[in-house]
Design an enzyme around this catalytic site. Structure first.
Site, PDB file in Angstrom:
ATOM      1  CB  THR A 134      -0.918   0.015   1.245  1.00  0.00           C
ATOM      2  OG1 THR A 134      -1.541  -1.269   1.369  1.00  0.00           O
ATOM      3  CG2 THR A 134      -1.978   1.083   1.142  1.00  0.00           C
ATOM      4  CE  LYS A 146      -1.034   8.229   6.123  1.00  0.00           C
ATOM      5  NZ  LYS A 146      -0.914   7.209   5.082  1.00  0.00           N
ATOM      6  NE  ARG A 185       5.212   0.278   5.418  1.00  0.00           N
ATOM      7  CZ  ARG A 185       4.267   1.180   5.690  1.00  0.00           C
ATOM      8  NH1 ARG A 185       3.398   0.950   6.642  1.00  0.00           N
ATOM      9  NH2 ARG A 185       4.208   2.306   5.006  1.00  0.00           N
ATOM     10  CG  ASP A 228       5.844   8.060   7.752  1.00  0.00           C
ATOM     11  OD1 ASP A 228       4.977   7.788   8.608  1.00  0.00           O
ATOM     12  OD2 ASP A 228       5.635   7.954   6.529  1.00  0.00           O
ATOM     13  CD  GLU A 242      -9.043   2.865   8.046  1.00  0.00           C
ATOM     14  OE1 GLU A 242      -8.986   2.694   9.277  1.00  0.00           O
ATOM     15  OE2 GLU A 242      -8.150   2.491   7.249  1.00  0.00           O
ATOM     16  CB  SER A 243      -5.323   4.137   8.350  1.00  0.00           C
ATOM     17  OG  SER A 243      -5.062   4.842   7.150  1.00  0.00           O
ATOM     18  CB  SER A 294       4.475   4.177   7.957  1.00  0.00           C
ATOM     19  OG  SER A 294       3.452   5.066   8.244  1.00  0.00           O
ATOM     20  CG  HIS A 295       1.558   2.553  10.903  1.00  0.00           C
ATOM     21  ND1 HIS A 295       1.657   2.783   9.556  1.00  0.00           N
ATOM     22  CD2 HIS A 295       0.927   1.374  11.048  1.00  0.00           C
ATOM     23  CE1 HIS A 295       1.086   1.783   8.909  1.00  0.00           C
ATOM     24  NE2 HIS A 295       0.641   0.909   9.782  1.00  0.00           N
ATOM     25  NE  ARG A 350      -5.250  -2.528   7.438  1.00  0.00           N
ATOM     26  CZ  ARG A 350      -4.312  -2.706   8.370  1.00  0.00           C
ATOM     27  NH1 ARG A 350      -4.665  -3.120   9.579  1.00  0.00           N
ATOM     28  NH2 ARG A 350      -3.040  -2.480   8.106  1.00  0.00           N
ATOM     29  CG  ASP A 358       2.363   9.378   6.780  1.00  0.00           C
ATOM     30  OD1 ASP A 358       2.501   8.881   7.914  1.00  0.00           O
ATOM     31  OD2 ASP A 358       2.449   8.714   5.723  1.00  0.00           O
ATOM     32  NE  ARG A 359      -0.708   5.344   9.366  1.00  0.00           N
ATOM     33  CZ  ARG A 359      -1.322   4.173   9.404  1.00  0.00           C
ATOM     34  NH1 ARG A 359      -1.974   3.816  10.489  1.00  0.00           N
ATOM     35  NH2 ARG A 359      -1.267   3.356   8.379  1.00  0.00           N
ATOM     36  CG  ASP A 361       2.787   7.869  11.091  1.00  0.00           C
ATOM     37  OD1 ASP A 361       3.077   9.058  10.863  1.00  0.00           O
ATOM     38  OD2 ASP A 361       2.696   7.010  10.187  1.00  0.00           O
TER      39      ASP A 361
HETATM   40  C1  VG1 Z   1      -2.443   1.049   5.899  1.00  0.00           C
HETATM   41  C2  VG1 Z   1      -3.690   1.890   5.986  1.00  0.00           C
HETATM   42  C3  VG1 Z   1      -3.795   2.801   4.779  1.00  0.00           C
HETATM   43  C4  VG1 Z   1      -2.529   3.660   4.676  1.00  0.00           C
HETATM   44  C5  VG1 Z   1      -1.305   2.782   4.671  1.00  0.00           C
HETATM   45  C6  VG1 Z   1      -0.015   3.596   4.718  1.00  0.00           C
HETATM   46  O1  VG1 Z   1      -2.498   0.231   4.741  1.00  0.00           O
HETATM   47  O2  VG1 Z   1      -4.830   1.077   6.099  1.00  0.00           O
HETATM   48  O3  VG1 Z   1      -4.943   3.592   4.900  1.00  0.00           O
HETATM   49  O4  VG1 Z   1      -2.558   4.423   3.496  1.00  0.00           O
HETATM   50  O5  VG1 Z   1      -1.308   1.912   5.802  1.00  0.00           O
HETATM   51  O6  VG1 Z   1       0.032   4.388   5.882  1.00  0.00           O
HETATM   52  P1  VG1 Z   1      -2.975  -1.299   4.773  1.00  0.00           P
HETATM   53  O7  VG1 Z   1      -2.822  -1.789   3.351  1.00  0.00           O
HETATM   54  O8  VG1 Z   1      -2.131  -2.007   5.761  1.00  0.00           O
HETATM   55  O9  VG1 Z   1      -4.407  -1.294   5.205  1.00  0.00           O
HETATM   56  V1  VG1 Z   1       1.479   5.028   6.453  1.00  0.00           V
HETATM   57  O10 VG1 Z   1       1.226   6.057   7.655  1.00  0.00           O
HETATM   58  O11 VG1 Z   1       2.500   4.243   5.644  1.00  0.00           O
HETATM   59  O12 VG1 Z   1       2.110   5.853   5.410  1.00  0.00           O
HETATM   60 CO    CO Z   2       3.048   6.997   8.164  1.00  0.00          CO
END
Ligand code: VG1
Ligand code: CO
Length: 539
Positions: free
Chosen positions: A17, A375, A21, A278, A363-364, A112-113, A494, A280-281, A276
């Site tokens: 996504t 974001k 990772r 990086d 939603e995340s 990311s998170h 999910r 963005d959240r 988070d």
């Molecule tokens: C998750 C979230 C999605 C978000 C992605 C990257 O993906 O559900 O909404 O865009 O993480 O977020 P997934 O495929 O695990 O549902 V982050 O803060 O990397 O940049």
């Molecule tokens: Co992130």
């Protein structure tokens, strides 16, 4: 000197996504990272005319990976690299640096998170010239390269000192170490009225920001403490750590536990935000009150006029299909465009580039706007502070008046983690097959009105993407099923659950959605197939 090193392909370098990772121990295997970088460069023509940003969220392996990027880029003849000082650049700031300097793309080293450290995760987000992450066609071409790679090129030069800003060279490639904060701060000043926010933060208003030991700590200290005058110490966990202090840098009710406990204590500050790893959240909290990310997008959109950059009007708004329908009600009321896209910020990019949307969210815990193509956690925080400063209402009053105006979309995401991939794929495949037969059936008190895969047709490049399965019910409730594309441990299912009401505005979401959660398990046979009677994580 440039060396050519022979290598063997790894079969698992497909981006998900948001970039690639992996478990850190996988990412640090011999030639793993090198293969991936060379594969990206193999897909980009005229590298001698191309410039890229390099940075990361400070997690374990970032510094080593950045040295590798410099040497591989130089060996491939890249024109120039802009590198964040000390290797730090947040995802939103990176997007801005790419756009402002008209770069051809960038690499933000972050999972990311996801947790960091040798036993955590590592990741690479690859952005193109749009300032946002590459499109599915590009990641497919890169994946193809990773499967066929036989060698990579790398300079044998010494490591570079990333701690001082300035220019140097690696082979023929210009290397510029840049301040990763200054341009981002200027951009925030151009969007928001800092005077208004400063008045609030220098009053008796109590504000805290939890950077979760991610990359936003230094950004937040400069913006909130130094420029906007909030008391020193209001930025919690503000120093980036390679392992995020052993914590999970995911700003939600579970992983930002100490912040949540503070906000539900007798001594709760007036407002809290968390970002988070990086940056963005975002998560937004008031005293004894949590703003769900879907509601956050709806509330920000409804209040766009309070922000100088948007006061003359906004284009439309977009959300991922899994995000609640709350923002649609706002879009309809404002008479602006409304779009639903697959999960992943890259799907918003064409809508922003073509002036179809100004705001978007997931939603995340993701909200953002067209100032960049990612974001933006600090942007969301400044937006909320402005609303509070201008309306003189508390977080709870702002959201409650929103629900009184529009009704409330109760919403929860149920995650079932660590499912064997084959079991998860079969569950989704079988469910997709039975969707047509669900129409008209009743589960508890919910009758299915429609059920179909979510298919997105991009209005700009005309590509088509399938992502997730949606079950609609007669009362407007919805269940969305999809598999995560960011996990590093088996498959994560999910299940997004939503129910709309115009009364009962202040109930507990768990109670309001209990029956529908049960229905979601029945429809997809979750317990039978996975052995799980309840989700591992509810957000
Ligand atoms: C998750 C979230 C999605 C978000 C992605 C990257 O993906 O559900 O909404 O865009 O993480 O977020 P997934 O495929 O695990 O549902 V982050 O803060 O990397 O940049
Ligand atoms: Co992130």
């Amino acid at each position: 000197m440039i060396q050519t090193i022979s290598t063997k392909p790894y079969s698992d370098q497909k981006m998900g996504t948001a970039g690639l990772r992996k478990k850190t121990r996988i990412a640090i295997q011999e030639n793993y990272f090198e293969n991936f970088m060379q594969s990206i460069f193999n897909t980009i023509p005229d590298l001698d005319k191309k410039s890229f940003l390099v940075g990361g969220d400070g997690r374990y392996f970032n510094k080593i990976a950045i040295q590798k990027i410099i040497k591989i880029a130089a060996a491939n003849g890249v024109k120039k690299l802009y590198i964040g000082q000390n290797g730090l650049v947040s995802t939103p700031a990176g997007s801005h640096i790419i756009l402002k300097n008209h770069l051809d793309g960038g690499f933000v080293l972050s999972a990311s998170h996801n947790p960091g450290g040798i036993d955590g995760d590592f990741g690479i987000k690859y952005a193109n010239a749009s300032g946002g992450q590459c499109q599915p066609s590009e990641s497919a071409a890169i994946y193809e390269q990773t499967l066929n790679i036989t060698s990579y090129k790398i300079s044998d030069c010494a490591d570079f000192d990333l701690s001082k800003c300035g220019k140097t060279h690696c082979e023929k490639t210009e290397i510029e170490i840049i301040d990763p904060y200054v341009d981002y701060i200027e951009m925030m000043k151009s969007i928001f009225d800092f005077k208004t926010v400063k008045q609030l933060l220098t009053s008796d208003f109590r504000f805290v920001f939890d950077a979760m030991h991610g990359v936003t700590g230094p950004y937040a200290k400069k913006i909130f403490e130094e420029i906007l005058g909030a008391p020193k110490g209001c930025v919690l966990n503000g120093n980036p750590l390679e392992d995020f202090g052993g914590l999970h840098p995911d700003p939600n009710l579970i992983y930002a536990k100490s912040l949540v406990d503070l906000m539900y204590s007798d001594n709760a500050p007036d407002f809290a935000a968390a970002n988070d790893g990086d940056g963005d959240r975002n998560m937004i909290l008031g005293p004894h009150f949590f703003v769900s990310p879907s509601d956050c997008l709806a509330v920000l959109t409804d209040n766009y006029k309070l922000i100088p950059a948007y006061k003359d009007g906004i284009y439309g708004v977009a959300k991922s299909a899994a995000t609640s329908m709350a923002v649609k009600r706002v879009a309809d009321n404002l008479g602006i465009g409304y779009y639903e896209v697959p999960t992943g910020w890259k799907y918003f990019i064409h809508l922003m580039d073509s002036n179809r949307i100004t705001f978007c969210g997931e939603e995340s815990f993701g909200t953002g706007a067209a100032h960049i193509r990612e974001k933006d956690g600090i942007w969301a925080t400044l937006f909320w502070l402005t609303i509070i400063a201008k309306t003189h209402k508390s977080v709870k009053e702002i959201v409650l008046s929103h629900w009184q105006k529009y009704g409330r979309n109760y919403y929860l995401r149920n995650d079932y983690e660590g499912i064997p991939q084959e079991v998860a794929d079969k569950l989704m495949g079988d469910l997709e097959e039975k969707l047509p037969s669900l129409k008209g059936k009743t589960f508890s008190s919910f009758t299915v009105s429609d059920a179909h895969p979510f298919i997105y047709n991009d209005p700009v490049d005309k590509s088509s993407t399938k992502n997730g399965l949606i079950v609609h019910f007669k009362d407007g409730s919805r269940i969305v099923y999809r598999l995560s594309g960011t996990g590093t441990n088996g498959a994560t299912l999910r299940v997004y659950i939503e129910r709309y009401v115009t009364d009962k505005l202040l109930e507990n979401p768990d109670e309001m959605l209990k029956e529908l959660s049960d229905v979601s398990r029945t429809i997809a046979e979750i317990a039978e197939r996975t052995g799980k009677n309840k989700p591992d994580i509810i957000t």
